[in-house]
Scaffold this motif. Structure first.
Motif, mmCIF file in Angstrom:
data_model
loop_
_atom_site.group_PDB
_atom_site.id
_atom_site.type_symbol
_atom_site.label_atom_id
_atom_site.label_comp_id
_atom_site.label_asym_id
_atom_site.label_seq_id
_atom_site.Cartn_x
_atom_site.Cartn_y
_atom_site.Cartn_z
ATOM 1 N N ILE A 101 47.158 42.325 38.408
ATOM 2 C CA ILE A 101 47.194 40.914 38.831
ATOM 3 C C ILE A 101 45.942 40.234 38.300
ATOM 4 N N LEU A 102 46.148 39.175 37.524
ATOM 5 C CA LEU A 102 45.035 38.344 37.074
ATOM 6 C C LEU A 102 45.014 37.132 37.998
ATOM 7 N N ASP A 103 43.990 37.055 38.821
ATOM 8 C CA ASP A 103 43.910 35.958 39.794
ATOM 9 C C ASP A 103 43.292 34.748 39.098
ATOM 10 N N ALA A 104 44.163 33.845 38.650
ATOM 11 C CA ALA A 104 43.680 32.665 37.931
ATOM 12 C C ALA A 104 43.449 31.496 38.885
ATOM 13 N N THR A 132 32.282 48.226 31.361
ATOM 14 C CA THR A 132 32.384 49.419 30.510
ATOM 15 C C THR A 132 32.258 48.976 29.051
ATOM 16 N N PRO A 133 32.061 49.920 28.136
ATOM 17 C CA PRO A 133 31.952 49.524 26.722
ATOM 18 C C PRO A 133 33.234 48.865 26.225
ATOM 19 N N LEU A 134 34.339 49.107 26.920
ATOM 20 C CA LEU A 134 35.613 48.546 26.469
ATOM 21 C C LEU A 134 35.923 47.191 27.115
ATOM 22 N N GLY A 135 35.077 46.759 28.032
ATOM 23 C CA GLY A 135 35.326 45.486 28.718
ATOM 24 C C GLY A 135 35.135 45.678 30.211
ATOM 25 N N ILE A 136 35.359 44.585 30.959
ATOM 26 C CA ILE A 136 35.212 44.676 32.414
ATOM 27 C C ILE A 136 36.431 45.443 32.950
ATOM 28 N N ALA A 137 36.195 46.401 33.829
ATOM 29 C CA ALA A 137 37.326 47.177 34.363
ATOM 30 C C ALA A 137 37.840 46.512 35.630
ATOM 31 N N PRO A 138 39.162 46.277 35.718
ATOM 32 C CA PRO A 138 39.700 45.688 36.941
ATOM 33 C C PRO A 138 39.527 46.656 38.115
ATOM 34 N N VAL A 139 39.606 46.126 39.325
ATOM 35 C CA VAL A 139 39.469 46.975 40.520
ATOM 36 C C VAL A 139 40.868 47.438 40.926
ATOM 37 N N VAL A 162 43.384 44.763 39.643
ATOM 38 C CA VAL A 162 43.159 43.360 40.010
ATOM 39 C C VAL A 162 41.862 42.835 39.414
ATOM 40 N N MET A 163 41.945 41.616 38.861
ATOM 41 C CA MET A 163 40.728 40.928 38.446
ATOM 42 C C MET A 163 40.738 39.539 39.065
ATOM 43 N N SER A 164 39.629 39.205 39.733
ATOM 44 C CA SER A 164 39.552 37.923 40.430
ATOM 45 C C SER A 164 38.097 37.485 40.474
ATOM 46 N N ILE A 165 37.884 36.200 40.463
ATOM 47 C CA ILE A 165 36.520 35.675 40.535
ATOM 48 C C ILE A 165 35.850 36.140 41.833
ATOM 49 N N ILE A 180 39.347 31.979 33.047
ATOM 50 C CA ILE A 180 40.694 32.562 32.937
ATOM 51 C C ILE A 180 40.854 33.262 31.587
ATOM 52 N N LYS A 181 40.355 32.609 30.544
ATOM 53 C CA LYS A 181 40.473 33.227 29.216
ATOM 54 C C LYS A 181 39.703 34.538 29.164
ATOM 55 N N GLN A 182 38.558 34.569 29.852
ATOM 56 C CA GLN A 182 37.777 35.813 29.877
ATOM 57 C C GLN A 182 38.503 36.911 30.642
ATOM 58 N N PHE A 183 39.178 36.513 31.718
ATOM 59 C CA PHE A 183 39.929 37.506 32.496
ATOM 60 C C PHE A 183 41.036 38.118 31.639
ATOM 61 N N TRP A 184 41.479 37.376 30.662
ATOM 62 C CA TRP A 184 42.503 37.882 29.759
ATOM 63 C C TRP A 184 41.852 38.691 28.622
#
Ligand code: ADP
Length: 358
Positions: free
Chosen positions: A143-146, A166-173, A181-184, A206-210
């Motif tokens: 879930i991307l919480d936009a 992480t080196p690959l990007g932010i890891a969702p919880v 899940v990724m949310s502000i 939002i673009k960063q969450f993607w």
């Protein structure tokens, strides 16, 4: 006879089409074995699931075959270790900062945005419950919480860990059942802090969450949009490839203008409207189990038909929803109504995605 040096030099010209850098510079050439005119090249891909692996192998074969003294080329494909992958991606970091590095590694099969005309109709609840229902079917779900200024997904799923970098990007919880899940709200020092941002900043988040979140392999990513037809839903529709939109309404709202506006926006942007979920449609009497049509007989089906959008289902008002949401335990909620909405939705998700224009 051809030498290893010549082979590597030829491979300098083979590009990884996704990372847009030479495969030698990315450290993808693991081994070169030469026996007479036979050359065997072992390539390590960032992931073996890479849909472009065939074309990389073919480019390698062609480049080596073109060398003098080469009779036969054998290309072996292997997968990078986590360390090798991190190093390869770090080397393209500057180059890809603009578009987000993680986006190149994510394999997200379907992206669905959940929209509503107004706030408070239960859009976040429907997003979370759909995720739960899909997860119960064994699917990999995120879930991307936009809804940047009113994020509620972490709360209803009981999440408060901070996403790891992480080196690959932010890891969702991950939630209890494994929904990513990724949310502000997960990034704020205090979950009650208000996000007072103007449109462009919200669109950027939002673009960063993607683009900067390492979602990994997902069957479904659900995007909980902010209510209405303002900047943020527009950003999502224009910058993220979508398979479709789900519209959440309440019975009183469906006949109103806001819902038609939302449907109109999706139409204008050529994003398929997959269906309507009517929330808080009716109540069940706790004493006798009778269905109470609090808002009078439903006209939802007719209104949906007029808009040319299927009605995926109707969800009753259920005090347990409110209680479990408050406790962060919505994953424990079971309801035939949501299971049926999920089934109806899965029948209608097209494989085709929109092409982002931003
Ligand atoms: P939105 O995302 O549209 O602003 P929410 O999903 O946050 O709305 O829901 C608003 C409130 O209504 C929440 O407190 C939620 O728990 C409650 N709620 C939503 N749907 C139902 C329902 N079907 N039955 C009972 N409470 C509900």
């Amino acid at each position: 006879m051809v030498t290893e040096k010549q082979v590597v030099a030829a491979l300098d010209n083979v590009m990884d089409p996704e990372l847009r850098k030479s495969i030698t510079a990315l450290g993808m050439v693991r081994k070169v074995k030469i026996r007479g005119g036979d050359v065997e090249v072992t390539i390590a891909l960032t992931t073996l699931a890479c849909p472009l692996s065939g074309s990389i192998a073919e480019d390698v074969r062609k480049a080596v075959q073109a060398l003098d003294g080469v009779a036969k080329v054998d290309v072996k494909l292997e997968e990078m270790t986590d360390e090798e992958r991190a190093r390869a991606l770090a080397s393209v970091k500057g180059q890809q900062q603009e578009e987000g590095m993680a986006a190149h590694l994510n394999r997200i099969q379907h992206v669905l945005a959940v929209m509503s005309g107004k706030g408070g109709v239960g859009k976040s609840l429907v997003t979370a419950q759909l995720a739960v229902a899909l997860r119960r079917r064994g699917l990999r779900v995120g879930i991307l919480d936009a809804d940047i200024t009113g994020p509620s997904i972490p709360k209803i799923l009981g999440l408060n860990d901070r996403p790891a970098s992480t080196p690959l990007g932010i890891a969702p919880v991950k939630s209890k059942t494994g929904i990513r899940v990724m949310s502000i709200n997960l990034l704020l020092p205090n979950e009650d802090d208000a996000v007072i941002w103007r449109g462009p900043l919200i669109g950027g988040a939002i673009k960063q969450f993607w683009g900067d979140v390492f979602w990994g392999d997902l069957d479904y990513l659900l995007i909980d949009l902010p209510p209405g037809t303002a900047d943020a839903p527009l950003t999502v529709m224009q910058s993220i490839p979508l398979n479709g939109i789900i519209l959440v309404t309440s019975p009183q709202e469906l006949a109103g203008m806001v819902v038609r506006k939302a449907a109109q926006m999706a139409l204008q942007l050529h994003v398929p409207m997959l269906g309507i979920v009517e929330n808080m449609s009716y109540a069940i009497c706790p004493h006798c189990g009778e269905r109470l049509d609090i808002f009078g007989p439903s006209h939802t089906a007719e209104a949906a038909a007029l808009m040319g959008v299927p009605l995926l289902g109707q969800i009753p008002i259920d005090p347990r929803i409110a209680t479990l949401s408050d406790e962060g335990a919505l994953e424990d909620y079971e309801s035939a109504a949501f299971e049926s909405v999920a089934d109806e939705l899965l029948k209608r998700v097209p494989e085709k995605q929109t092409k982002p224009i931003l």
